[in-house]
Design a protein around this motif. Structure first.
Motif, PDB file in Angstrom:
ATOM      1  N   ARG A  10       0.781  -1.300  -0.026  1.00 19.53           N
ATOM      2  CA  ARG A  10      -0.064   0.115  -0.087  1.00 19.53           C
ATOM      3  C   ARG A  10       0.823   1.144   0.013  1.00 19.53           C
ATOM      4  NH1 ARG A  10       0.933  -1.946   5.046  1.00 19.53           N
ATOM      5  NH2 ARG A  10       0.899  -0.126   7.016  1.00 19.53           N
ATOM      6  N   VAL A  11       0.216   2.413  -0.274  1.00 20.35           N
ATOM      7  CA  VAL A  11       0.820   3.651  -0.159  1.00 20.35           C
ATOM      8  C   VAL A  11      -0.033   4.317   0.611  1.00 20.35           C
ATOM      9  CG1 VAL A  11       1.839   5.723  -1.240  1.00 20.35           C
ATOM     10  CG2 VAL A  11       1.890   3.511  -2.319  1.00 20.35           C
ATOM     11  N   THR A  12       0.495   4.982   1.968  1.00 21.56           N
ATOM     12  CA  THR A  12      -0.202   5.641   2.873  1.00 21.56           C
ATOM     13  C   THR A  12       0.349   7.222   2.871  1.00 21.56           C
ATOM     14  OG1 THR A  12      -0.752   3.604   4.069  1.00 21.56           O
ATOM     15  CG2 THR A  12      -0.807   5.628   5.402  1.00 21.56           C
ATOM     16  N   MET A  13      -0.736   8.125   3.216  1.00 21.32           N
ATOM     17  CA  MET A  13      -0.227   9.499   3.388  1.00 21.32           C
ATOM     18  C   MET A  13      -0.893   9.652   4.678  1.00 21.32           C
ATOM     19  SD  MET A  13      -0.523  12.852   0.857  1.00 21.32           S
ATOM     20  CE  MET A  13       0.764  13.804   1.222  1.00 21.32           C
ATOM     21  N   CYS A  14      -0.151  10.380   5.548  1.00 27.41           N
ATOM     22  CA  CYS A  14      -0.497  10.858   6.836  1.00 27.41           C
ATOM     23  C   CYS A  14      -0.783  12.548   6.621  1.00 27.41           C
ATOM     24  CB  CYS A  14       0.316  10.678   7.918  1.00 27.41           C
ATOM     25  SG  CYS A  14       0.007  11.356   9.705  1.00 27.41           S
ATOM     26  N   ILE A  15      -1.663  13.040   6.906  1.00 24.26           N
ATOM     27  CA  ILE A  15      -1.944  14.401   6.689  1.00 24.26           C
ATOM     28  C   ILE A  15      -2.485  15.364   7.865  1.00 24.26           C
ATOM     29  CG2 ILE A  15      -2.623  14.023   4.234  1.00 24.26           C
ATOM     30  CD1 ILE A  15      -5.566  14.378   5.251  1.00 24.26           C
ATOM     31  N   SER A  16      -2.203  16.559   7.651  1.00 29.62           N
ATOM     32  CA  SER A  16      -2.579  17.351   8.699  1.00 29.62           C
ATOM     33  C   SER A  16      -4.119  18.187   8.830  1.00 29.62           C
ATOM     34  CB  SER A  16      -1.538  18.625   8.980  1.00 29.62           C
ATOM     35  OG  SER A  16      -0.410  18.157   9.327  1.00 29.62           O
ATOM     36  N   SER A  17      -4.777  18.374   9.786  1.00 29.06           N
ATOM     37  CA  SER A  17      -6.077  19.020   9.451  1.00 29.06           C
ATOM     38  C   SER A  17      -6.140  20.305  10.162  1.00 29.06           C
ATOM     39  CB  SER A  17      -7.205  17.866  10.280  1.00 29.06           C
ATOM     40  OG  SER A  17      -6.565  17.796  11.374  1.00 29.06           O
ATOM     41  N   GLN A  18      -5.115  20.694  11.130  1.00 30.16           N
ATOM     42  CA  GLN A  18      -4.897  22.018  11.639  1.00 30.16           C
ATOM     43  C   GLN A  18      -3.388  22.354  11.552  1.00 30.16           C
ATOM     44  OE1 GLN A  18      -6.555  20.941  15.553  1.00 30.16           O
ATOM     45  NE2 GLN A  18      -8.123  22.341  15.181  1.00 30.16           N
ATOM     46  N   GLU A  61      -7.098  23.155   1.845  1.00 34.57           N
ATOM     47  CA  GLU A  61      -5.761  22.808   2.306  1.00 34.57           C
ATOM     48  C   GLU A  61      -5.588  21.399   2.666  1.00 34.57           C
ATOM     49  OE1 GLU A  61      -4.623  27.346   3.834  1.00 34.57           O
ATOM     50  OE2 GLU A  61      -5.896  26.091   5.045  1.00 34.57           O
ATOM     51  N   ILE A  62      -6.668  20.766   3.255  1.00 38.67           N
ATOM     52  CA  ILE A  62      -6.485  19.353   3.715  1.00 38.67           C
ATOM     53  C   ILE A  62      -6.484  18.608   2.265  1.00 38.67           C
ATOM     54  CG2 ILE A  62      -7.687  17.444   4.514  1.00 38.67           C
ATOM     55  CD1 ILE A  62      -9.012  19.577   6.601  1.00 38.67           C
ATOM     56  N   GLY A  87      -2.791  18.502  14.368  1.00 37.47           N
ATOM     57  CA  GLY A  87      -4.217  18.949  14.665  1.00 37.47           C
ATOM     58  C   GLY A  87      -5.113  17.794  15.117  1.00 37.47           C
ATOM     59  N   GLU A  88      -6.148  18.099  15.780  1.00 38.13           N
ATOM     60  CA  GLU A  88      -7.261  17.263  16.171  1.00 38.13           C
ATOM     61  C   GLU A  88      -8.243  17.475  15.199  1.00 38.13           C
ATOM     62  OE1 GLU A  88     -10.173  15.007  17.356  1.00 38.13           O
ATOM     63  OE2 GLU A  88      -8.116  14.933  18.599  1.00 38.13           O
ATOM     64  N   PRO A  89      -8.368  16.363  14.195  1.00 36.58           N
ATOM     65  CA  PRO A  89      -9.317  16.352  13.147  1.00 36.58           C
ATOM     66  C   PRO A  89     -10.890  16.777  13.674  1.00 36.58           C
ATOM     67  CG  PRO A  89      -8.082  14.563  12.861  1.00 36.58           C
ATOM     68  CD  PRO A  89      -7.476  14.859  14.322  1.00 36.58           C
ATOM     69  N   LEU A  90     -11.261  16.194  14.755  1.00 28.41           N
ATOM     70  CA  LEU A  90     -12.741  16.378  15.003  1.00 28.41           C
ATOM     71  C   LEU A  90     -12.781  17.954  15.701  1.00 28.41           C
ATOM     72  CD1 LEU A  90     -13.949  12.822  16.341  1.00 28.41           C
ATOM     73  CD2 LEU A  90     -13.856  14.061  13.950  1.00 28.41           C
ATOM     74  N   ALA A  91     -11.788  18.524  15.980  1.00 26.01           N
ATOM     75  CA  ALA A  91     -11.966  20.007  16.288  1.00 26.01           C
ATOM     76  C   ALA A  91     -12.065  20.951  14.926  1.00 26.01           C
ATOM     77  CB  ALA A  91     -10.698  20.291  17.290  1.00 26.01           C
ATOM     78  N   ASN A  92     -11.798  20.217  13.960  1.00 27.05           N
ATOM     79  CA  ASN A  92     -12.072  21.020  12.729  1.00 27.05           C
ATOM     80  C   ASN A  92     -13.106  20.214  11.786  1.00 27.05           C
ATOM     81  OD1 ASN A  92     -11.770  22.727  10.673  1.00 27.05           O
ATOM     82  ND2 ASN A  92      -9.925  21.881   9.923  1.00 27.05           N
ATOM     83  N   TYR A  93     -14.208  20.092  12.446  1.00 30.85           N
ATOM     84  CA  TYR A  93     -15.212  18.889  12.144  1.00 30.85           C
ATOM     85  C   TYR A  93     -15.634  19.056  10.710  1.00 30.85           C
ATOM     86  CZ  TYR A  93     -18.788  15.677  12.408  1.00 30.85           C
ATOM     87  OH  TYR A  93     -19.671  14.563  11.975  1.00 30.85           O
ATOM     88  N   ARG A  94     -16.202  20.192  10.399  1.00 29.95           N
ATOM     89  CA  ARG A  94     -16.964  20.437   9.214  1.00 29.95           C
ATOM     90  C   ARG A  94     -16.167  20.274   8.025  1.00 29.95           C
ATOM     91  NH1 ARG A  94     -20.326  18.284   7.048  1.00 29.95           N
ATOM     92  NH2 ARG A  94     -21.342  18.545   9.156  1.00 29.95           N
ATOM     93  N   ARG A  95     -14.768  20.683   8.159  1.00 31.50           N
ATOM     94  CA  ARG A  95     -13.913  20.944   6.934  1.00 31.50           C
ATOM     95  C   ARG A  95     -13.162  19.484   6.846  1.00 31.50           C
ATOM     96  NH1 ARG A  95     -13.251  25.687   9.863  1.00 31.50           N
ATOM     97  NH2 ARG A  95     -13.731  27.542   8.742  1.00 31.50           N
ATOM     98  N   VAL A  96     -13.062  18.712   7.809  1.00 28.27           N
ATOM     99  CA  VAL A  96     -12.556  17.327   7.843  1.00 28.27           C
ATOM    100  C   VAL A  96     -13.733  16.387   7.099  1.00 28.27           C
ATOM    101  CG1 VAL A  96     -12.142  15.431   9.232  1.00 28.27           C
ATOM    102  CG2 VAL A  96     -10.957  17.283   9.593  1.00 28.27           C
TER     103      VAL A  96
END
Length: 376
Positions: free
Chosen positions: A118-126, A151-152, A192-201
């Motif tokens: 597989r190829v995995t990418m770890c991304i930022s949300s904040q 941006e995400i 970042g905490e993804p669920l603290a940027n809920y709508r955009r995530v």
């Protein structure tokens, strides 16, 4: 209005918003935006094809769009959101960390990892994080702002292009070894905490999984969303009907210790967090991943492994132990091998699946937030 009990971030007064981008918009909104520019609505699908399916950011490549319209469409719907500060690679090129500078100078990180299957990418949300976990470089830096949906998404679009173009090894090399040539797994475990940027995530997940050319056409089952345990947001996420995997950053099975390691635990306790996670597992049909960073002489005692096993016994959950990647100057460090083995055995004794995460990127400031901190 935000849902009661959900942590939200309010941008500082006077902060600039990221420019509107195609990836911020639904397909219907894209048609409206194109029509407002005086273009035929079908141009929206053409732009989506170039961005989401061809990863073609240069208007010179948009040969199906009149030359006179390209600049106007780019300025209005495909502005430059972020630029690469630098790439750093290790593991013989199989791991590449990218430091991004956003339109306002803010720094964020993403990591691209090629495995045999597989190829995995770890991304930022904040940009940064407001959860204040003391062993995390990002948490100690504090929160700058939420990322926009685009941006995400753009982190993944660039990752898709990099894999396609052989930047993680050529397609011929990958094919010769039976390795995949397309990005398949996305983990929201960067800054970042993804669920603290809920709508955009949530909106970004829709862009990632909508079929081409409306989105990237990825499978929801290949997406993992991590959280420290924002209980109301976990329940809300379950209502979305996604088949994504939920990962809970637990790090301690007892409230006394978790209150200090994950400060949000003073608001939602371990059992509340796990109950919400089990509810998500039941409703989504996906096994929950319990993330646990092993920290020497802090949370790696065998009795804590036993307690964690008891909490998870018979549940649709898997424990992912993470040898801590220490940050410079930190008093926190990884567990001794013998303590790690005893912790694994204590969990497994309860029939709970447990693995130790493959550690990558230690020589390239692999822990999230390290590279941005060094740049600052």
């Amino acid at each position: 209005m935000p849902e009661p009990g959900v942590l939200t971030f309010v941008a500082p007064r006077g902060a600039k918003k990221p420019p509107r981008h195609l990836a911020d918009l639904t397909p219907a909104q894209r048609k409206e935006a194109v029509a407002t520019l005086g273009e035929k609505p079908f141009r929206a699908k053409q732009l989506s094809q170039h961005y989401f399916a061809r990863y073609a950011h240069d208007p010179a490549q948009w040969t199906d769009i009149p030359a006179g319209a390209r600049g106007r469409l780019q300025e209005a719907l495909l502005p430059d959101l972020m630029s690469v500060v630098r790439h750093i690679s290790c593991d013989d090129g199989a791991t590449r960390k990218t430091l991004w500078r956003l339109f306002d100078g803010t720094l964020v990180e993403s990591v691209l990892m090629r495995y045999p299957d597989r190829v995995t990418m770890c991304i930022s949300s904040q940009a940064g994080c407001g959860m204040n976990c003391p062993f995390c470089a990002t948490g100690q830096a504090g929160l700058d702002r939420n990322l926009s949906t685009a941006e995400i998404v753009h982190q993944i679009v660039d990752g898709m292009r990099a894999v396609r173009d052989g930047e993680m090894g050529t397609a011929d090399d990958a094919a010769a070894h039976g390795a995949p040539t397309r990005l398949s797994n996305i983990v929201f475990m960067g800054m970042g905490e993804p669920l603290a940027n809920y709508r955009r995530v949530v909106d970004s997940i829709r862009r990632l999984t909508d079929p081409e050319p409306d989105g990237l056409g990825l499978s929801q089952r290949g997406i993992t969303v991590s959280t420290v345990g924002l209980v109301p947001a976990i329940h809300r996420f379950a209502d979305e009907g996604f088949k994504c995997r939920l990962a809970v950053s637990l790090h301690a099975p007892d409230d006394e210790l978790r209150d200090t390691l994950v400060p949000v635990n003073t608001r939602w306790k371990v059992r509340e967090v796990l109950d919400a996670a089990f509810d998500y597992a039941h409703r989504s049909g996906r096994r929950v991943s319990i993330e646990y960073a092993l920290i020497r002489d802090v949370n790696d005692q065998a009795w804590r492994g036993d307690r964690l096993g008891r909490l998870l016994k018979g549940r649709h959950a898997h424990v992912n132990l993470i040898p801590l990647n220490p940050t410079p100057g930190s008093r926190w460090t990884a567990s001794r091998p013998e303590d790690e083995r005893a912790f694994v055995d204590a969990i497994a004794a309860h029939g709970v699946p447990v693995t130790v995460r493959d550690t990558r990127g230690q020589e390239i400031d692999g822990a999230c937030g390290q590279l941005a901190a060094s740049e600052r």
